[in-house]
Design a protein around this motif. Structure first.
Motif, short mmCIF file in Angstrom:
data_model
loop_
_atom_site.label_atom_id
_atom_site.label_comp_id
_atom_site.label_asym_id
_atom_site.label_seq_id
_atom_site.Cartn_x
_atom_site.Cartn_y
_atom_site.Cartn_z
N VAL A 64 37.75 -24.57 -26.03
CA VAL A 64 38.00 -23.33 -26.77
C VAL A 64 36.99 -23.22 -27.90
N MET A 65 36.35 -22.07 -28.02
CA MET A 65 35.47 -21.79 -29.15
C MET A 65 36.09 -20.67 -29.98
N GLY A 66 36.11 -20.85 -31.29
CA GLY A 66 36.70 -19.82 -32.14
C GLY A 66 36.57 -20.19 -33.60
N ILE A 67 37.49 -19.69 -34.41
CA ILE A 67 37.43 -19.96 -35.85
C ILE A 67 38.72 -20.61 -36.32
N PHE A 68 38.63 -21.26 -37.47
CA PHE A 68 39.82 -21.64 -38.23
C PHE A 68 39.92 -20.69 -39.41
N ALA A 69 41.11 -20.19 -39.66
CA ALA A 69 41.38 -19.41 -40.86
C ALA A 69 42.76 -19.79 -41.35
N LEU A 70 42.88 -20.20 -42.58
CA LEU A 70 44.21 -20.49 -43.12
C LEU A 70 44.97 -19.18 -43.27
N ASP A 71 46.09 -19.08 -42.58
CA ASP A 71 46.89 -17.85 -42.62
C ASP A 71 47.76 -17.84 -43.88
N LEU A 72 47.69 -16.72 -44.60
CA LEU A 72 48.59 -16.47 -45.70
C LEU A 72 49.42 -15.25 -45.30
N ALA A 73 50.66 -15.49 -44.89
CA ALA A 73 51.50 -14.45 -44.31
C ALA A 73 52.48 -13.93 -45.35
N PHE A 74 52.34 -12.65 -45.67
CA PHE A 74 53.22 -11.99 -46.63
C PHE A 74 54.20 -11.09 -45.89
N ARG A 75 55.49 -11.27 -46.12
CA ARG A 75 56.48 -10.34 -45.56
C ARG A 75 56.77 -9.26 -46.60
N THR A 76 56.83 -8.02 -46.11
CA THR A 76 57.00 -6.88 -47.02
C THR A 76 57.71 -5.75 -46.29
N HIS A 77 58.32 -4.86 -47.07
CA HIS A 77 59.02 -3.72 -46.47
C HIS A 77 58.08 -2.58 -46.15
N LYS A 78 56.83 -2.63 -46.67
CA LYS A 78 55.86 -1.57 -46.39
C LYS A 78 54.45 -2.07 -46.65
N LEU A 79 53.48 -1.46 -45.99
CA LEU A 79 52.08 -1.76 -46.26
C LEU A 79 51.66 -1.03 -47.53
N PRO A 80 50.94 -1.69 -48.42
CA PRO A 80 50.47 -0.98 -49.61
C PRO A 80 49.33 -0.02 -49.27
N ALA A 81 49.29 1.10 -49.97
CA ALA A 81 48.14 2.01 -49.89
C ALA A 81 47.06 1.48 -50.83
N TRP A 82 45.82 1.98 -50.66
CA TRP A 82 44.76 1.56 -51.56
C TRP A 82 45.17 1.84 -53.00
N GLY A 83 45.01 0.84 -53.87
CA GLY A 83 45.36 0.98 -55.27
C GLY A 83 46.83 0.71 -55.56
N GLU A 84 47.63 0.46 -54.53
CA GLU A 84 49.06 0.25 -54.70
C GLU A 84 49.39 -1.24 -54.58
N THR A 85 50.36 -1.67 -55.36
CA THR A 85 50.90 -3.02 -55.27
C THR A 85 52.35 -2.95 -54.83
#
Length: 312
Positions: A10-31
């Motif tokens: 298998v060839m690919g990448i490693f990326a440490l996943d930081l998984a955030f659970r949320t009730h909605k996706l933020p819009a640009w500029g929104e927290t």
């Protein structure tokens, strides 16, 4: 466990996943305030390598990580899963990759931003150094998280060595259609199939039409993963819909495609035919989506065999 045959590379990448659970996706500029945070080893290639090893396949991983804290986490993850790291390079000058995963609290659906980091510094010479291991492999599996010139080079090398190639064209990136003539198997989901073909994939008839385009553009087999509808397999001589496996309530779909590809590759390495291997991959994915996370959600061999036995 079946007697092992040739290994998988298998060839690919490693990326440490930081998984955030949320009730909605933020819009640009929104927290927005998330409900939880979890970290785990990730990157599509890493998930696939770990899953294949857990399924009993001898699995080599070809990539590059940094000499930082995330890189140490990567090494520990491969060691725990039994993934061979003979071709895992270390780069002292680049950071190891990372991914931000936003998970919907209610549905488990996800949105992801990934930075490959040091894996993007992999070179064609480092790929070529693995040619003997690739030549001994049952199949060569890769994705589109690395730069496309590296993916094209590796697929071409595997094909020149007579090794079956599996391309999981994820994420959907411009230019990926140029890789199709190098693919014995291409395994897009609905979104990726639409990106590759320009056709919608919302019904089985549309999946077949998209598969026809992928075949016409050079792939030998098109295997479209369709989420809750399973998978659709087509080649010059095969055509079959494979239903999904219900292994319980869906918790997190993030690693579903990686689970399928790992299961499919592991089954090919054991000598299964394409349809049976795709069904095995669907069973692996069916279990993975009932658990949170990506690589941590990947099932063991006995779990997959038990699910298959219940649906015999």
């Amino acid at each position: 466990m079946p007697e092992q045959r040739k290994p998988i590379l298998v060839m690919g990448i490693f990326a440490l996943d930081l998984a955030f659970r949320t009730h909605k996706l933020p819009a640009w500029g929104e927290t927005v305030v998330g409900s939880s945070l979890a970290t785990a080893p990730g990157g599509k290639g890493t998930n696939q390598a770990i899953a294949a090893a857990r399924l009993g396949a001898e699995t080599y991983f070809l990539s590059k990580i940094g000499m930082d804290a995330f890189g140490h986490i990567a090494e520990a993850a491969y060691r725990e899963a039994g993934v061979r790291t003979d071709f895992l390079r270390r780069d002292p000058h680049a950071a190891t990759g990372a991914a931000a995963i936003l998970l919907d609290d209610a549905s488990g659906e996800n949105a992801i931003v990934v930075s490959p980091g040091s894996a993007s510094a992999l070179t064609t010479a480092e790929i070529d150094a693995a040619h003997e291991a690739i030549a001994r492999s049952a199949c060569f599996l890769t994705q589109c998280e690395l730069p496309l010139p590296l993916v094209r080079h590796a697929l071409g090398l595997a094909r020149s060595l007579g090794v079956p190639t599996v391309l999981n064209p994820a994420p959907a990136v411009a230019g990926a259609e140029s890789l199709l003539p190098l693919c014995d198997f291409v395994t897009p989901n609905e979104h990726e199939a639409q990106a590759l073909t320009g056709l919608p994939v919302s019904t089985l008839a549309e999946a077949e039409a998209a598969a026809d385009v992928l075949l016409a553009r050079g792939a030998r087999h098109a295997i479209l993963t369709l989420g809750a509808r399973g998978a659709y397999v087509k080649s010059a001589t095969l055509k079959q819909h494979i239903p999904a496996f219900d292994a319980g309530p869906v918790v997190d779909t993030t690693g579903a495609g990686d689970a399928f590809n790992a299961g499919f590759a592991a089954a090919l390495a054991e000598g299964m035919g394409v349809i049976r291997a795709a069904r095995f991959g669907c069973a692996v994915a069916g279990i993975a989506v009932t658990r949170p996370g990506t690589s941590p959600s990947m099932p063991r061999r006995h779990e997959v065999e038990a699910l298959l036995a219940r649906h015999a």
